[in-house]
Design an enzyme around this catalytic site. Structure first.
Site, PDB file in Angstrom:
ATOM      1  CB  CYS A 188      -8.919   1.321  12.942  1.00  0.00           C
ATOM      2  SG  CYS A 188      -7.605   0.337  13.684  1.00  0.00           S
ATOM      3  CG  HIS A 247      -4.060   2.432  10.854  1.00  0.00           C
ATOM      4  ND1 HIS A 247      -3.192   2.989  11.767  1.00  0.00           N
ATOM      5  CD2 HIS A 247      -4.828   1.555  11.549  1.00  0.00           C
ATOM      6  CE1 HIS A 247      -3.431   2.469  12.968  1.00  0.00           C
ATOM      7  NE2 HIS A 247      -4.423   1.600  12.862  1.00  0.00           N
TER       8      HIS A 247
END
Ligand code: A2P
Length: 326
Positions: free
Chosen positions: A126, A234
């Protein structure tokens, strides 16, 4: 198209179903699979209930595509069994990413990697996906020499247990621990395990996957990955040095034109990317774009994305779409 989702009861598996629905992926038959514990449980797809089956049964039903998000050991064991039967596995774990024959694909960045594959395709980490979505268009113009990145990673990246730990601690209950320390009111400079040199596997992935995806093994990456008490999304502070100088207006224009990237950069109006806004979205958001005056040809940026969407489920479904097109 017969589509299996292996790990369908998990956090990423559930979002894979939603993304398949939202993007109207042509699913003629869904084969939801998980561990033996979940066999017989019902999941909802396109408003219809489907019974979860075992991975063995999913293999026997020979889907065209199997989206995997069931952990590394499950992928290691089962992906080759699907592949042998002609199913193309798109795997979200790190089990196959660094295998030379297996493409590591971000559809907007290296679609050509899908030309040849052994019926297994790896979805990158990710943190790597969102970083390279913002860096790839700049690499093509200015050529990256070195990246220094610090990540601010949400707990959703560590799964259901970690998300529960944060929620419990917010409510004052310090019980089941997914992390070695409390995460509420805290920051952990540790994402996954440490190696002998003192780097975590997450930090190593940022180096190795960047080189493979950009097909440039000269790029240096110095990474520090940090877990923060954010539910989902994130963030990354990225300092990137190029071989060639850039023009800031051109940088903004290259980023704005790149599919899947949104520039949110108006400091005067306090506008910059934040996880609360990126959560639930498929785009990668870039802001705080500014020259690093301490070094030539160097840029600072702040990059935010939903790690479960573009960082996992959406990227996997986009790979499947690209395979269909080809
Ligand atoms: P189950 O719910 O039956 O345990 P998460 O990463 O969010 O914890 O999700 C992991 C996913 O991987 C779940 O769907 C889980 O199924 C599945 N899974 C875990 N171990 C296996 C296994 N040995 N075989 C198949 N699926 C597994």
């Amino acid at each position: 198209m017969k589509v299996a989702v292996v790990g369908v009861t998990g956090m990423v598996g559930q979002v894979m179903l939603r993304v398949l629905e939202e993007r109207n992926f042509p699913v003629k038959e869904l084969i939801p699979a998980a561990s033996q514990r979940s066999v017989g449980r019902e999941i909802i797809f396109n408003k219809l209930a489907h019974k979860v089956v075992s991975v063995e049964e999913a293999i026997e039903r020979v889907p065209g595509i199997a989206l995997f998000s069931a952990g590394g050991s499950t992928s290691q064991k089962y992906a080759p069994l699907f592949a042998e039967k002609g199913t193309v596995v798109i795997d979200n774990s790190s089990a196959w990413r660094m295998n030379d024959d297996v493409p590591l694909t971000i559809p907007e960045v290296n679609p050509g990697s899908l030309k040849k594959h052994p019926n297994i395709i790896a979805n990158p980490n990710c943190s790597t996906i969102q970083m390279l979505m913002a860096l790839a268009p700049l690499h093509h113009s200015y050529k990256i020499k070195r990246i220094v990145v610090s990540t601010y990673q949400s707990v959703s990246g560590s799964g259901v247990k970690a998300t529960r730990q944060l929620q419990n601690e917010r409510e004052g209950r310090y019980e089941e621990m997914a992390y070695p320390h409390p995460i509420h009111n805290n920051c952990l400079p540790q994402c996954a395990e440490f190696d002998a040199e003192g780097y975590t596997t997450e930090e190593q992935k940022l180096l190795n996957e960047t080189r493979k995806i950009l097909d440039d093994y000269s790029i240096g990456v110095s990474a520090t990955a940090v877990r923060v008490p954010v539910t989902g999304g994130h963030s990354e502070s990225v300092n990137v040095e190029f071989y060639n100088d850039f023009d800031l207006a051109e940088v903004r224009s290259l980023l704005s034109k790149f599919p899947g990237v949104v520039v949110e950069d108006d400091p005067a109006n306090n506008l910059y990317p934040m996880p609360v806004n990126a959560y639930g979205r498929d785009e990668v958001f870039v802001g705080r774009i500014r020259r690093d005056f301490s070094q030539a040809n160097t840029l600072n940026m702040w990059i935010v994305a939903d790690n479960i969407r573009k960082g996992a489920a959406t990227n996997a479904v986009q790979i499947a779409e690209l395979l269909l097109k080809q």
